[in-house]
Design an enzyme around this catalytic site. Structure first.
Site, short mmCIF file in Angstrom:
data_model
loop_
_atom_site.label_atom_id
_atom_site.label_comp_id
_atom_site.label_asym_id
_atom_site.label_seq_id
_atom_site.Cartn_x
_atom_site.Cartn_y
_atom_site.Cartn_z
N GLU A 1 -3.40 9.89 39.64
CA GLU A 1 -4.41 9.61 38.74
C GLU A 1 -5.60 10.15 39.12
O GLU A 1 -6.24 10.34 40.33
CB GLU A 1 -4.72 8.04 38.52
N CYS B 1 -4.84 3.64 34.02
CA CYS B 1 -5.65 3.36 33.07
C CYS B 1 -6.34 4.46 32.36
O CYS B 1 -6.53 4.44 31.22
CB CYS B 1 -6.71 2.41 33.68
N ASN C 1 0.89 2.24 29.57
CA ASN C 1 0.40 2.07 30.76
C ASN C 1 0.17 0.42 31.09
O ASN C 1 -1.01 0.18 30.48
CB ASN C 1 -0.62 2.85 31.51
N GLU C 2 0.94 -0.27 31.42
CA GLU C 2 0.76 -1.79 31.79
C GLU C 2 -0.09 -2.47 30.61
O GLU C 2 -0.84 -3.29 30.80
CB GLU C 2 -0.20 -2.08 33.23
O1 AHR Z 1 -3.73 2.39 40.49
C1 AHR Z 1 -5.17 2.01 39.84
C2 AHR Z 1 -4.85 1.27 38.50
O2 AHR Z 1 -4.09 0.33 38.66
C3 AHR Z 1 -4.23 2.03 37.52
O3 AHR Z 1 -5.13 3.03 36.78
C4 AHR Z 1 -3.71 1.12 36.54
O4 AHR Z 1 -2.80 1.24 35.94
C5 AHR Z 1 -3.65 -0.14 37.57
O5 AHR Z 1 -4.26 -1.40 36.86
#
Ligand code: AHR
Length: 643
Positions: A26, A241, A368-369
């Site tokens: 990320e 995120c 994503n989550e």
């Molecule tokens: O890994 C860091 C963050 O943790 C990611 O962006 C998110 O998906 C999770 O909350």
């Protein structure tokens, strides 16, 4: 005092996922710009903005310089940009030549240059006279502008210099090479006008010639190699995120990240800085191919990140239903871009960028989550149905919230099962003890009702330090992931990279600055599992009262035939175990044994010599081998098949 434990391994095999261990990338903690992406100029496109950081603007990280009595001025301009996606440029005017008027850039905390190495400078420029009549009268019209580009030490010592002539009223790309005569870990870049007049400049770039696999617009070779050494079977990108962003307008849109760099659309990063997207989808896919990892892009499920605090109260935003068909088309186009023939619209763009052969996309993460709201469900289903109908060959990965339990996890799994989503993405960041207490987490999962991508996990020890204690908890859990590799298809530690001094999230797997890379104990665990993965699991059971402190797995790699034994101990004293290799059909012979052990509180932090590093020896195996596990250790034994 040494204790003993019985660990039984039988020849009974289960097929497990050959893709099990991969990585999560990320652009967080300056992992891309200022990190893996080898660009050395910061704010090369003059697109930094106050919405990213309150003190930032288009000229941030640039300094105006008037040398040896020179006089001039500079200003940001948004008229006639190089490309509408890159709307700002800078105008520089020299009215008294002296030793030159121009710009300086310090890169990301300095520009590290090495004596004798080649650096490629490029930029877009055009002559720019606001007053044509004045330019004609003063004889400047039609005369090229001489400039020099330089690498300098902070005291002004010139390390390398190249002259260029800027001619023409239209934007053109100019390029030069610089070879410094001295190493300087903290140099700066300088561009000077050497005659009176005015030019506009944009996309000022400086790359080391030597990038990972010598790719153009490539990656920092030492970091890229460090990541490659993990031997990941897949790479998830671009987040996290960041993928679903701070509101719908902040989605990471793959189409904005391909093509010539001056045409890409950088934007605010949800983590509070600028993302140039110079490291974009093409570069991600190329890197995957270069290191033999499958690409696993994650796209927003038509909804934004619900828990961003960058725009307080924003919460989950949804793409209007009326706009979903166009949004879905963008996602379908990704498959054509990655896998389509060069004769297709999007396949042609991939070929134009230098990759006529398909990239071989198999997996696509959608969401994503996310909060499993009705807005999410409606949009996810639209995307899922479209892929099922048009690209059944792509394995879509769903999402079940940010925790190992709770309402999003439950609702996400129920929704995924109802739709028949083949794999869902689980995330959890928990204390080391949680991992040890839940080694049977996936043993309990029903088979045949959806597989798991454990897309983000890490043990968070006290102070969120990357301790050996945390790493061993992860190692213990990874033995359980191997045991459950029939239901857990993919797993990736998160996050991967963090630039020293620019970290929004800890702990991370790899810390770095411009010249140093700091490998955490967790890095070595991931590397040992990545380099010693198997595709068959041999039933392994621990029969001892100390089972809460031991974890074990045994896998076989069907290609090489090697058997790999992994043992984890968090016991304070050594533990004597016996491995009966004869039950596995392995006779006496040599084997390699790698041990990662030490003080559970140690963390290999920056600035100190690392104390937690693996050591490898050769063992002389006997059919019944007595193995003493060191206190707080991971032991990996690799045995080749009998000759
Ligand atoms: O890994 C860091 C963050 O943790 C990611 O962006 C998110 O998906 C999770 O909350």
């Amino acid at each position: 005092m040494t204790t003993t434990a019985t660990i039984k391994v039988t020849a009974a095999k289960t097929r497990i996922s050959p893709d099990l261990f991969g990585i999560f990338f990320e652009d967080l903690n300056y992992a891309a710009d200022g990190g893996l992406y080898a660009e050395l100029i910061q704010n090369r496109s003059f697109e930094y903005q106050a919405t990213e950081q309150p003190t930032w603007n288009s000229l941030s990280f640039w300094e105006f310089t008037e040398r040896g009595g020179a006089k001039g001025m500079w200003a940001v301009s948004d008229s006639s940009p190089v490309h509408p996606n890159n709307p700002h440029c800078v105008q520089v005017r020299s009215s008294k030549t002296g030793d030159g008027v121009g710009l300086m850039n310090p890169g990301f905390d300095g520009i590290p240059v090495k004596s004798g190495e080649t650096y490629d400078v490029s930029f877009f420029a055009r002559q720019n006279y606001m007053n044509q009549a004045w330019a004609a009268d003063s004889g400047l019209e039609g005369r090229p502008m001489p400039v020099v580009v330089r690498l300098e030490s902070l005291d002004g010592t010139v390390l390398a210099e190249a002259p260029l002539q800027i001619a023409g009223r239209e934007w053109s790309r100019f390029a030069a090479t610089l070879v410094p005569n001295r190493t300087d870990p903290k140099a700066r870049f300088v561009l000077l006008l050497k005659a009176n007049g005015m030019i506009a400049l944009d996309e000022i770039s400086l790359f080391p010639r030597s990038t990972f696999r010598d790719r153009r617009n490539g990656l920092r070779s030492d970091l890229a190699q460090t990541v490659a050494d993990l031997k990941p079977r897949f790479i998830r990108f671009p987040g996290g995120c960041l993928a679903h962003g701070d509101g719908v307008s902040n989605f990471y849109r793959w189409k904005d990240t391909i093509g010539p760099i001056e045409q890409r659309k950088g934007q605010r990063n949800i983590w509070g800085y600028h993302q140039s997207v110079g490291l974009g989808y093409y570069e991600y896919f190329q890197y995957c191919e270069d290191i033999g990892a499958k690409p696993l892009p994650v796209v927003p499920a038509g909804v934004s990140c619900q828990n961003s605090d960058h725009t307080p109260g924003l919460g989950q935003q949804c793409v209007p239903i009326a706009d979903m068909p166009a949004y879905i088309q963008d996602l379908l186009d990704l498959v054509e871009w990655a896998n389509g023939p060069v004769t297709s619209k999007w396949g042609a763009k991939r070929a134009e960028a230098g990759h006529p052969l398909p990239f071989g996309l198999e997996y696509l993460g959608v969401g994503n989550e996310d909060h499993i709201t009705s807005g999410f469900q409606e949009r996810f289903k639209m995307i899922f149905d479209a892929f099922k109908a048009q690209h059944p060959e792509i394995t879509v990965i769903g999402t079940v919230g940010p925790n190992h339990s709770g309402s999003d996890y439950d609702a996400g799994w129920a929704f995924g099962r109802k739709l028949g989503v083949p794999i869902v993405d689980e995330h959890y960041y928990v204390a080391p003890d949680w991992f040890w207490d839940n080694l049977n987490f996936y043993d309990r999962y029903k088979r045949g009702t959806g597989e798991v991508y454990l897309g983000e996990y890490a043990a968070h020890d006290a102070g969120r330090r990357s301790t050996l204690r945390a790493a061993l908890a992860e190692a213990a859990y990874m033995t359980a992931l191997e045991r459950n590799g029939d239901v857990v298809r993919l797993a990736s530690y998160a996050p991967l990279l963090a630039r020293r001094g620019h970290t929004q999230w800890t702990p991370d797997l790899i810390y770095f600055d411009n010249t140093t890379i700091c490998l955490t104990p967790s890095y070595f665990v991931q590397k040992l599992f990545g380099q010693n993965a198997g595709d068959e699991y041999l039933q392994t059971s621990i029969e001892t009262e100390t089972s809460k402190v031991l974890a074990a797995s045994t896998v076989r790699d069907s290609k090489s035939g090697d058997t790999i034994v992994k043992r984890v101990s968090r016991n304070d004293a050594p533990v004597r175990t016996t491995i009966d290799f004869s039950t596995l059909g392995i006779k006496a012979g040599p084997a390699t044994c790698t041990v990662l052990a030490g003080d559970p509180n140690a963390d290999n932090s920056f600035g100190k010599a690392p104390t937690i590093v693996p050591t490898t020896t050769t063992l002389s195996l006997e059919p019944k081998y007595e193995l003493d596990l060191s206190p707080h250790s991971l032991t990996v034994i690799r045995v080749a098949p009998n000759p």
